[in-house]
Motif scaffolding. Structure first.
Motif, PDB file in Angstrom:
ATOM      1  N   ASN A 268      11.192   3.678   3.633  1.00 19.25           N
ATOM      2  CA  ASN A 268      10.554   4.787   4.604  1.00 19.25           C
ATOM      3  C   ASN A 268      11.630   4.916   5.752  1.00 19.25           C
ATOM      4  OD1 ASN A 268       8.390   6.114   5.301  1.00 19.25           O
ATOM      5  ND2 ASN A 268       7.834   4.567   6.873  1.00 19.25           N
TER       6      ASN A 268
ATOM      7  N   GLU B 124       0.921  -1.165   0.103  1.00 24.06           N
ATOM      8  CA  GLU B 124       0.108  -0.009   0.006  1.00 24.06           C
ATOM      9  C   GLU B 124       0.930   1.187   0.079  1.00 24.06           C
ATOM     10  OE1 GLU B 124      -3.022   0.106   2.943  1.00 24.06           O
ATOM     11  OE2 GLU B 124      -2.881  -2.200   3.171  1.00 24.06           O
ATOM     12  N   SER B 125       0.418   2.503  -0.179  1.00 23.60           N
ATOM     13  CA  SER B 125       0.981   3.594  -0.274  1.00 23.60           C
ATOM     14  C   SER B 125       1.721   3.895   1.172  1.00 23.60           C
ATOM     15  CB  SER B 125      -0.027   4.856  -0.620  1.00 23.60           C
ATOM     16  OG  SER B 125      -0.655   5.319   0.590  1.00 23.60           O
TER      17      SER B 125
ATOM     18  N   ASP C 188       1.434   6.613   2.769  1.00 23.43           N
ATOM     19  CA  ASP C 188       0.419   7.053   3.599  1.00 23.43           C
ATOM     20  C   ASP C 188      -0.526   6.264   4.417  1.00 23.43           C
ATOM     21  OD1 ASP C 188       1.346   9.773   2.975  1.00 23.43           O
ATOM     22  OD2 ASP C 188       0.072  10.141   1.310  1.00 23.43           O
ATOM     23  N   ASN C 189      -0.939   5.382   3.590  1.00 24.15           N
ATOM     24  CA  ASN C 189      -2.051   4.433   4.116  1.00 24.15           C
ATOM     25  C   ASN C 189      -1.145   3.614   5.270  1.00 24.15           C
ATOM     26  OD1 ASN C 189      -3.705   5.051   2.390  1.00 24.15           O
ATOM     27  ND2 ASN C 189      -3.663   3.489   0.920  1.00 24.15           N
TER      28      ASN C 189
ATOM     29  N   GLN D  72      11.170  -0.439  -3.095  1.00 21.59           N
ATOM     30  CA  GLN D  72      10.171   0.235  -2.960  1.00 21.59           C
ATOM     31  C   GLN D  72       9.474   1.158  -2.097  1.00 21.59           C
ATOM     32  OE1 GLN D  72       8.224  -0.454  -6.227  1.00 21.59           O
ATOM     33  NE2 GLN D  72      10.331  -1.322  -6.879  1.00 21.59           N
ATOM     34  N   CYS D  73      10.095   0.898  -0.982  1.00 24.53           N
ATOM     35  CA  CYS D  73       9.549   1.461   0.144  1.00 24.53           C
ATOM     36  C   CYS D  73      10.600   2.600   0.675  1.00 24.53           C
ATOM     37  CB  CYS D  73       9.314   0.646   1.178  1.00 24.53           C
ATOM     38  SG  CYS D  73       8.837   1.486   2.897  1.00 24.53           S
TER      39      CYS D  73
END
Length: 163
Positions: free
Chosen positions: A55, A2-3, A5-6, A52-53
């Motif tokens: 974060n 998922e994004s 933000d989600n 892909q992340c």
């Protein structure tokens, strides 16, 4: 995946439930806990691609130890003191961390400019496949807010340890 933000919203909404899991995890024998995390780590990273992340690189700083600072200073042909002054500061715990986020070494495509020489904390992140997980359960819980794989491990453990 998922994004982000989600993910951020979902991980925050599940944080208390994940926190309530810690006492159950603390009751497990060390080897059992380590094996549970290690197996979950292997499973999650079969399907999650860090590129892909990224974060962790976008939102948090690793702790830089002396050997990391010396190694990266050599990479940038700087003195360790110059590397410190340029990129790092001491946090409230007395650890060297990055001045900025996202990480200044994060490339546009989520690769790392200093990947081969990255800090030990980056090499070991998210720390879910190491020994003595008992010692870092609080850190691992915090990492569930940053790393989708850690979050998913906690979600699975909630089902497994619901009893």
């Amino acid at each position: 995946m998922e994004s982000l933000d989600n993910f951020e919203n979902l991980s925050k909404s599940e944080f208390l439930a994940n926190k309530k899991l810690l006492p159950k995890l603390r009751k497990l024998k060390g080897k059992v806990l380590d094996e549970a995390f290690s197996s979950a780590h292997v499973e999650k990273f079969k399907n999650i691609d860090c590129l892909q992340c990224a974060n962790c690189c976008k939102t948090t700083s690793p702790i830089f130890i002396k050997t990391d600072i010396e190694r990266l200073a050599r990479v940038f042909k700087m003195k360790p003191s110059e590397f410190l002054d340029t990129y790092l500061h001491l946090d409230e715990d007395g650890d060297y961390v990055l001045n900025t986020s996202p990480c200044p070494f994060l490339n546009e495509d989520n690769t790392c400019l200093v990947y081969e020489d990255r800090p030990k904390a980056c090499r070991e992140y998210p720390h879910t496949n190491r020994k003595n997980m008992h010692g870092i359960l609080n850190l691992t819980l915090q990492n569930s807010l940053v790393c989708p794989a850690v979050f998913e491990i906690f979600q699975d453990f909630q089902k497994d340890f619901r009893k």
